[in-house]
Design a protein around this motif. Structure first.
Motif, mmCIF file in Angstrom:
data_model
loop_
_atom_site.group_PDB
_atom_site.id
_atom_site.type_symbol
_atom_site.label_atom_id
_atom_site.label_comp_id
_atom_site.label_asym_id
_atom_site.label_seq_id
_atom_site.Cartn_x
_atom_site.Cartn_y
_atom_site.Cartn_z
ATOM 1 N N PRO A 6 -1.160 -62.041 -35.370
ATOM 2 C CA PRO A 6 -1.534 -63.369 -34.856
ATOM 3 C C PRO A 6 -3.035 -63.556 -34.680
ATOM 4 O O PRO A 6 -3.571 -64.641 -34.954
ATOM 5 C CB PRO A 6 -0.802 -63.439 -33.507
ATOM 6 C CG PRO A 6 0.377 -62.556 -33.687
ATOM 7 C CD PRO A 6 -0.115 -61.426 -34.535
ATOM 8 N N ALA A 18 0.072 -69.176 -34.820
ATOM 9 C CA ALA A 18 -0.347 -67.844 -35.259
ATOM 10 C C ALA A 18 0.599 -66.774 -34.723
ATOM 11 O O ALA A 18 0.933 -65.810 -35.424
ATOM 12 C CB ALA A 18 -1.779 -67.568 -34.792
ATOM 13 N N LEU A 19 1.046 -66.921 -33.469
ATOM 14 C CA LEU A 19 2.031 -65.986 -32.915
ATOM 15 C C LEU A 19 3.312 -65.995 -33.743
ATOM 16 O O LEU A 19 3.862 -64.946 -34.079
ATOM 17 C CB LEU A 19 2.350 -66.370 -31.469
ATOM 18 C CG LEU A 19 1.413 -65.889 -30.372
ATOM 19 C CD1 LEU A 19 1.773 -66.564 -29.056
ATOM 20 C CD2 LEU A 19 1.480 -64.373 -30.227
#
Length: 209
Positions: free
Chosen positions: A169, A197-198
């Motif tokens: 991430p 992003a996670l």
């Protein structure tokens, strides 16, 4: 791997992505002109589901992973449009993933994997909580809670997947910020959502490990 399974999963993912936009918008207030494009999320859903089916077809946790991906699409909508990760949706990731992994544990008779999954969630929470508490940190506690929820299925997949899920991430977010800065879309002090992003990092970890 069955081509039929992958195709069916991709179609299901496209449907989940199409539905994710109105579902996500129901949790936040978004001006009509700022709504994300449903076609883009349908494509993202097809790739996410198809990739998981192609690489995890033999894993009894596949239904749990697909459920997490489906809710994750709605979370991406809320974070991109309103910089929010609503607790009810994050809770669905945690609860749905937990129940799915419990069922997978019953099917495999491997309680150790469920224990590692819980440990993965705890480590993800602690790691991201420490990052969020650092001076000038841009992580919110919605990100911390989502990281913990995603740590559960990543822990089930094993320590290599969890390590990748914790690292990727930050790589994805860094690349995205550089691209946006170069394009003039953001400034250095512009808040940028970290939830996508996670989610993207967790997906990559699941398909690569």
């Amino acid at each position: 791997m069955s081509a039929l399974l992958v195709t069916g999963a991709a179609l299901l993912g496209a449907s989940a992505g199409w539905v994710a936009v109105p579902v996500g918008r129901s949790f936040v207030t978004v001006p009509a002109g700022d709504a994300p494009r449903r076609g883009a999320f349908a494509l993202a859903g097809a790739v996410a589901f198809g990739g998981l089916a192609a690489t995890r077809a033999a894993d009894p946790a596949l239904p749990a992973l697909l459920l997490v991906a489906a809710v994750g699409l709605a979370l991406a909508v809320t974070d991109v449009t309103a910089l929010r990760l609503p607790d009810p949706l994050v809770g669905m990731v945690a609860l749905g993933g937990g129940l799915g992994l419990t069922a997978a544990t019953a099917a495999t008779g491997e309680p150790r994997r469920l224990a590692v999954a819980v440990a993965g969630a705890a480590l993800s929470f602690l790691g991201y909580a420490l990052l969020a508490l650092l001076p000038r940190a841009r992580l919110g506690f919605g990100d911390v809670k989502l990281a913990a929820a995603l740590g559960l299925p990543l822990g089930w997949l094993g320590w290599p997947a969890l390590r990748l899920g914790l690292l990727l991430p930050h790589v994805l977010a860094g690349v995205a910020v550089l691209v946006l800065l170069a394009a003039g879309r953001v400034r250095r002090d512009t808040p940028v959502p970290f939830g996508p992003a996670l989610l993207g990092g967790a997906w990559l970890a699941a398909v690569l490990s």
